[in-house]
Design a protein around this motif. Structure first.
Motif, PDB file in Angstrom:
ATOM      1  N   ASN A 312      -3.223  -7.718  -3.165  1.00 35.56           N
ATOM      2  CA  ASN A 312      -3.733  -6.374  -3.437  1.00 35.56           C
ATOM      3  C   ASN A 312      -2.695  -5.340  -2.983  1.00 35.56           C
ATOM      4  OD1 ASN A 312      -5.154  -4.031  -3.795  1.00 35.56           O
ATOM      5  ND2 ASN A 312      -6.852  -4.563  -2.433  1.00 35.56           N
ATOM      6  N   HIS A 313      -1.872  -4.873  -3.908  1.00 35.44           N
ATOM      7  CA  HIS A 313      -0.811  -3.938  -3.524  1.00 35.44           C
ATOM      8  C   HIS A 313      -1.357  -2.576  -3.107  1.00 35.44           C
ATOM      9  CE1 HIS A 313      -1.210  -3.491  -8.012  1.00 35.44           C
ATOM     10  NE2 HIS A 313      -1.313  -2.229  -7.640  1.00 35.44           N
ATOM     11  N   ASN A 314      -2.634  -2.304  -3.346  1.00 32.38           N
ATOM     12  CA  ASN A 314      -3.224  -1.036  -2.912  1.00 32.38           C
ATOM     13  C   ASN A 314      -3.401  -0.975  -1.394  1.00 32.38           C
ATOM     14  OD1 ASN A 314      -3.461   0.125  -5.509  1.00 32.38           O
ATOM     15  ND2 ASN A 314      -5.306  -1.085  -5.891  1.00 32.38           N
ATOM     16  N   LEU A 315      -3.245  -2.103  -0.722  1.00 25.92           N
ATOM     17  CA  LEU A 315      -3.373  -2.132   0.729  1.00 25.92           C
ATOM     18  C   LEU A 315      -2.046  -1.859   1.444  1.00 25.92           C
ATOM     19  CD1 LEU A 315      -5.653  -5.299   1.150  1.00 25.92           C
ATOM     20  CD2 LEU A 315      -6.354  -2.896   1.142  1.00 25.92           C
ATOM     21  N   LEU A 316      -0.957  -1.783   0.683  1.00 25.57           N
ATOM     22  CA  LEU A 316       0.348  -1.573   1.296  1.00 25.57           C
ATOM     23  C   LEU A 316       0.425  -0.203   1.964  1.00 25.57           C
ATOM     24  CD1 LEU A 316       2.679  -3.070  -1.472  1.00 25.57           C
ATOM     25  CD2 LEU A 316       1.864  -4.165   0.627  1.00 25.57           C
ATOM     26  N   LYS A 317       1.145  -0.152   3.070  1.00 29.30           N
ATOM     27  CA  LYS A 317       1.228   1.067   3.863  1.00 29.30           C
ATOM     28  C   LYS A 317       2.611   1.716   3.725  1.00 29.30           C
ATOM     29  CE  LYS A 317      -1.927  -0.939   7.311  1.00 29.30           C
ATOM     30  NZ  LYS A 317      -3.090  -0.093   6.968  1.00 29.30           N
ATOM     31  N   GLY A 318       2.725   2.923   4.272  1.00 25.53           N
ATOM     32  CA  GLY A 318       4.000   3.616   4.283  1.00 25.53           C
ATOM     33  C   GLY A 318       4.535   3.878   2.895  1.00 25.53           C
ATOM     34  N   GLY A 321       3.359   1.659  -0.027  1.00 23.18           N
ATOM     35  CA  GLY A 321       2.077   2.016  -0.619  1.00 23.18           C
ATOM     36  C   GLY A 321       2.181   3.167  -1.588  1.00 23.18           C
ATOM     37  N   ALA A 322       3.157   4.061  -1.373  1.00 20.76           N
ATOM     38  CA  ALA A 322       3.325   5.230  -2.233  1.00 20.76           C
ATOM     39  C   ALA A 322       4.296   4.985  -3.381  1.00 20.76           C
ATOM     40  CB  ALA A 322       3.828   6.407  -1.396  1.00 20.76           C
ATOM     41  N   CYS A 323       4.988   3.857  -3.363  1.00 19.69           N
ATOM     42  CA  CYS A 323       6.087   3.623  -4.308  1.00 19.69           C
ATOM     43  C   CYS A 323       5.589   3.316  -5.713  1.00 19.69           C
ATOM     44  CB  CYS A 323       6.961   2.480  -3.814  1.00 19.69           C
ATOM     45  SG  CYS A 323       8.442   2.222  -4.818  1.00 19.69           S
ATOM     46  N   GLU A 324       6.227   3.892  -6.700  1.00 21.67           N
ATOM     47  CA  GLU A 324       5.865   3.662  -8.100  1.00 21.67           C
ATOM     48  C   GLU A 324       6.274   2.269  -8.573  1.00 21.67           C
ATOM     49  OE1 GLU A 324       9.730   6.187  -8.184  1.00 21.67           O
ATOM     50  OE2 GLU A 324       7.974   5.877  -6.891  1.00 21.67           O
ATOM     51  N   TYR A 325       7.074   1.571  -7.772  1.00 22.72           N
ATOM     52  CA  TYR A 325       7.496   0.211  -8.133  1.00 22.72           C
ATOM     53  C   TYR A 325       6.717  -0.866  -7.357  1.00 22.72           C
ATOM     54  CZ  TYR A 325      11.499   2.462 -10.381  1.00 22.72           C
ATOM     55  OH  TYR A 325      12.312   3.230 -11.199  1.00 22.72           O
ATOM     56  N   LYS A 326       5.649  -0.478  -6.664  1.00 22.50           N
ATOM     57  CA  LYS A 326       4.987  -1.438  -5.773  1.00 22.50           C
ATOM     58  C   LYS A 326       4.372  -2.621  -6.508  1.00 22.50           C
ATOM     59  CE  LYS A 326       0.591   1.145  -5.441  1.00 22.50           C
ATOM     60  NZ  LYS A 326      -0.299   1.852  -4.491  1.00 22.50           N
ATOM     61  N   THR A 327       3.984  -2.459  -7.768  1.00 19.01           N
ATOM     62  CA  THR A 327       3.355  -3.582  -8.480  1.00 19.01           C
ATOM     63  C   THR A 327       4.366  -4.614  -8.952  1.00 19.01           C
ATOM     64  OG1 THR A 327       3.403  -2.372 -10.574  1.00 19.01           O
ATOM     65  CG2 THR A 327       1.398  -2.192  -9.242  1.00 19.01           C
ATOM     66  N   ILE A 328       5.656  -4.243  -9.042  1.00 16.52           N
ATOM     67  CA  ILE A 328       6.667  -5.235  -9.432  1.00 16.52           C
ATOM     68  C   ILE A 328       7.533  -5.642  -8.252  1.00 16.52           C
ATOM     69  CG2 ILE A 328       6.742  -4.473 -11.835  1.00 16.52           C
ATOM     70  CD1 ILE A 328       9.432  -3.081 -11.155  1.00 16.52           C
ATOM     71  N   CYS A 329       7.482  -4.879  -7.167  1.00 18.92           N
ATOM     72  CA  CYS A 329       8.279  -5.186  -5.980  1.00 18.92           C
ATOM     73  C   CYS A 329       7.359  -5.618  -4.844  1.00 18.92           C
ATOM     74  CB  CYS A 329       9.125  -3.979  -5.587  1.00 18.92           C
ATOM     75  SG  CYS A 329       9.939  -4.144  -3.983  1.00 18.92           S
ATOM     76  N   GLY A 330       6.652  -4.672  -4.265  1.00 20.42           N
ATOM     77  CA  GLY A 330       5.719  -4.986  -3.185  1.00 20.42           C
ATOM     78  C   GLY A 330       6.347  -5.057  -1.821  1.00 20.42           C
ATOM     79  N   GLY A 331       7.693  -5.036  -1.763  1.00 24.94           N
ATOM     80  CA  GLY A 331       8.354  -5.140  -0.464  1.00 24.94           C
ATOM     81  C   GLY A 331       8.184  -6.520   0.142  1.00 24.94           C
ATOM     82  N   CYS A 332       9.076  -6.918   1.014  1.00 20.86           N
ATOM     83  CA  CYS A 332       8.981  -8.230   1.666  1.00 20.86           C
ATOM     84  C   CYS A 332       7.953  -8.158   2.783  1.00 20.86           C
ATOM     85  CB  CYS A 332      10.340  -8.648   2.207  1.00 20.86           C
ATOM     86  SG  CYS A 332      10.312 -10.205   3.111  1.00 20.86           S
ATOM     87  N   ARG A 333       6.855  -8.875   2.615  1.00 21.22           N
ATOM     88  CA  ARG A 333       5.780  -8.850   3.620  1.00 21.22           C
ATOM     89  C   ARG A 333       6.211  -9.537   4.915  1.00 21.22           C
ATOM     90  NH1 ARG A 333       4.150  -5.090   3.514  1.00 21.22           N
ATOM     91  NH2 ARG A 333       5.714  -4.499   1.992  1.00 21.22           N
ATOM     92  N   ALA A 334       7.080 -10.551   4.801  1.00 19.47           N
ATOM     93  CA  ALA A 334       7.550 -11.243   6.002  1.00 19.47           C
ATOM     94  C   ALA A 334       8.477 -10.356   6.809  1.00 19.47           C
ATOM     95  CB  ALA A 334       8.266 -12.535   5.607  1.00 19.47           C
ATOM     96  N   ARG A 335       9.346  -9.609   6.125  1.00 18.76           N
ATOM     97  CA  ARG A 335      10.247  -8.710   6.824  1.00 18.76           C
ATOM     98  C   ARG A 335       9.462  -7.571   7.482  1.00 18.76           C
ATOM     99  NH1 ARG A 335      13.544  -8.311   2.853  1.00 18.76           N
ATOM    100  NH2 ARG A 335      14.857 -10.088   3.393  1.00 18.76           N
ATOM    101  N   ALA A 336       8.421  -7.095   6.791  1.00 22.09           N
ATOM    102  CA  ALA A 336       7.564  -6.058   7.376  1.00 22.09           C
ATOM    103  C   ALA A 336       6.905  -6.560   8.659  1.00 22.09           C
ATOM    104  CB  ALA A 336       6.503  -5.629   6.361  1.00 22.09           C
ATOM    105  N   LEU A 337       6.420  -7.790   8.636  1.00 23.86           N
ATOM    106  CA  LEU A 337       5.789  -8.365   9.822  1.00 23.86           C
ATOM    107  C   LEU A 337       6.801  -8.518  10.951  1.00 23.86           C
ATOM    108  CD1 LEU A 337       3.294  -9.721  11.164  1.00 23.86           C
ATOM    109  CD2 LEU A 337       4.166 -11.892  10.275  1.00 23.86           C
ATOM    110  N   SER A 338       7.995  -8.982  10.605  1.00 25.64           N
ATOM    111  CA  SER A 338       9.013  -9.224  11.618  1.00 25.64           C
ATOM    112  C   SER A 338       9.411  -7.942  12.338  1.00 25.64           C
ATOM    113  CB  SER A 338      10.251  -9.857  10.966  1.00 25.64           C
ATOM    114  OG  SER A 338      11.288 -10.022  11.903  1.00 25.64           O
ATOM    115  N   ILE A 339       9.519  -6.844  11.587  1.00 21.46           N
ATOM    116  CA  ILE A 339       9.986  -5.588  12.168  1.00 21.46           C
ATOM    117  C   ILE A 339       8.830  -4.726  12.681  1.00 21.46           C
ATOM    118  CG2 ILE A 339      11.282  -3.465  11.741  1.00 21.46           C
ATOM    119  CD1 ILE A 339      12.964  -6.071  11.732  1.00 21.46           C
TER     120      ILE A 339
END
Length: 358
Positions: A312-318, A321-339
């Motif tokens: 569910n990309h609607n739960l993404l933060k920062g 969450g605001a990015c227009e590319y979130k449905t094709i990118c989504g950011g690395c969830r593991a890197r987000a957790l690590s940092i």
């Protein structure tokens, strides 16, 4: 580390992964500095038994027919690995293998083919021995990799070259690609390091270097003699979209996934199963969604709160969450957790600023 929150979201009955990576064992003769796992020479006493592994294959095959990446550690450290691979192949699953390379011989290549393994991956993290050997933590690892690729080529078993990009080899990427093509690799898979396990944040390239690498891969893929794929680099989907919008007349490239899908596939077309049966979104995201020793694989993949969140990309933060590319990118969830210590936070290595405010 955060604990996923339950969300009452609808489930798709046919929801199933396209690719599954199974850490068949933790045993490995190498101690690579980037590895997500801890180096150990012997297998863990509580790793999945042969029967448990075969039962897992049945559960997967009853749900879908994905690509099954048998990894480790080194899967060749399991005496039953060819039995398991053969059974998975007989169930209609496409089996590929990611051995460490320490125990590959012409005979082993023959056993792989006989058990239905369609391709193997061989790591090459430098085009010269001094770069690769230092990274792998074993003197002679470069020559061993070259020998293994020769065995695979002679045995007519397709292989791909995997490269993990860190500060140590950032300036050697062109050389690695050239060597991979020369030795007959079917594909070059470029991994962007996620600081998990022995992989340290200090080894990471900077966010600006990260973006430059994505642009380099996109440009290089146009003329590359072999296809290039990117892994753990969800922003590459954004780069592709941006470049194709600004350069519509450019021909299609070799590299990556160029249409559809989503950059971060953790729990969303992909999952990782550990040597003890824990199921994760990916091998770099150490938040378990469940364990196949206690739940069915189907239940975990389709209904676990973690995987529901990840899809569910609607739960993404920062800014993710605001990015227009979130449905094709989504950011690395593991890197987000690590940092950020939260797998739903924004991708910390992305330099792109969304058009709308966070």
């Amino acid at each position: 580390m955060t604990t996923p929150v339950k969300h009452n979201l609808p489930q798709t009955p046919a929801l199933a992964p396209n690719v599954i990576a199974w850490e068949s064992t933790r045993a490995c003769n190498f101690a690579c500095v980037h590895c997500r796992a801890q180096a150990q020479k012997l297998p863990a006493l509580n790793q999945l038994t042969t029967q448990e592994a075969l039962n897992l294959v049945d559960q997967i095959a009853d749900l879908c027919k994905p690509v099954l990446i048998i990894s480790g550690g080194d899967p060749l450290q399991r005496k039953d690995i060819f039995e398991i691979a053969s059974y998975a192949s007989s169930r209609g699953i496409r089996v590929v293998m990611s051995p460490s390379g320490s125990d590959i011989t012409p005979g082993v290549i023959g056993k792989m083919k006989a058990s239905g393994v369609k391709m193997i991956s061989i790591s090459l993290d430098g085009s010269k021995p001094e770069i690769h050997d230092n990274f792998r933590g074993v003197s002679g690892a470069f020559e061993l990799a070259m020998k293994n690729m020769s065995y695979a080529r002679q045995g007519d078993l397709p292989f791909r070259v995997n490269t993990t990009v860190t500060q140590h080899n950032l300036g050697d990427l062109s050389g690695i690609l050239q060597l991979a093509a020369e030795v007959g690799a079917q594909e070059w898979d470029v991994f962007m390091l996620v600081p998990t396990g022995r992989g340290k944040v200090e080894m990471e390239i900077s966010p600006s270097q990260y973006e430059e690498t994505l642009q380099f891969i996109y440009n290089t893929s146009r003329t590359s003699p072999i296809p290039i794929k990117m892994t753990c680099a969800p922003q590459y989907m954004r780069v592709i979209a941006q470049r194709q919008q600004s350069e519509p007349i450019q021909p299609a490239t070799h590299g990556g996934r160029h249409t559809g899908g989503r950059g971060c596939m953790a729990g969303n077309g992909f999952c990782f199963i550990s040597h003890i049966g824990e199921v994760f979104g990916c091998g770099f995201l150490p938040v378990p969604a469940g364990n196949i020793r206690h739940q069915s694989f189907k239940q975990i993949y389709q209904q676990s709160p973690l995987f529901v969140e990840l899809r569910n990309h609607n739960l993404l933060k920062g800014k993710c969450g605001a990015c227009e590319y979130k449905t094709i990118c989504g950011g690395c969830r593991a890197r987000a957790l690590s940092i950020h210590k939260n797998h739903l936070e924004e991708e910390p290595y992305c330099v792109y600023t969304p058009k709308k405010p966070c």
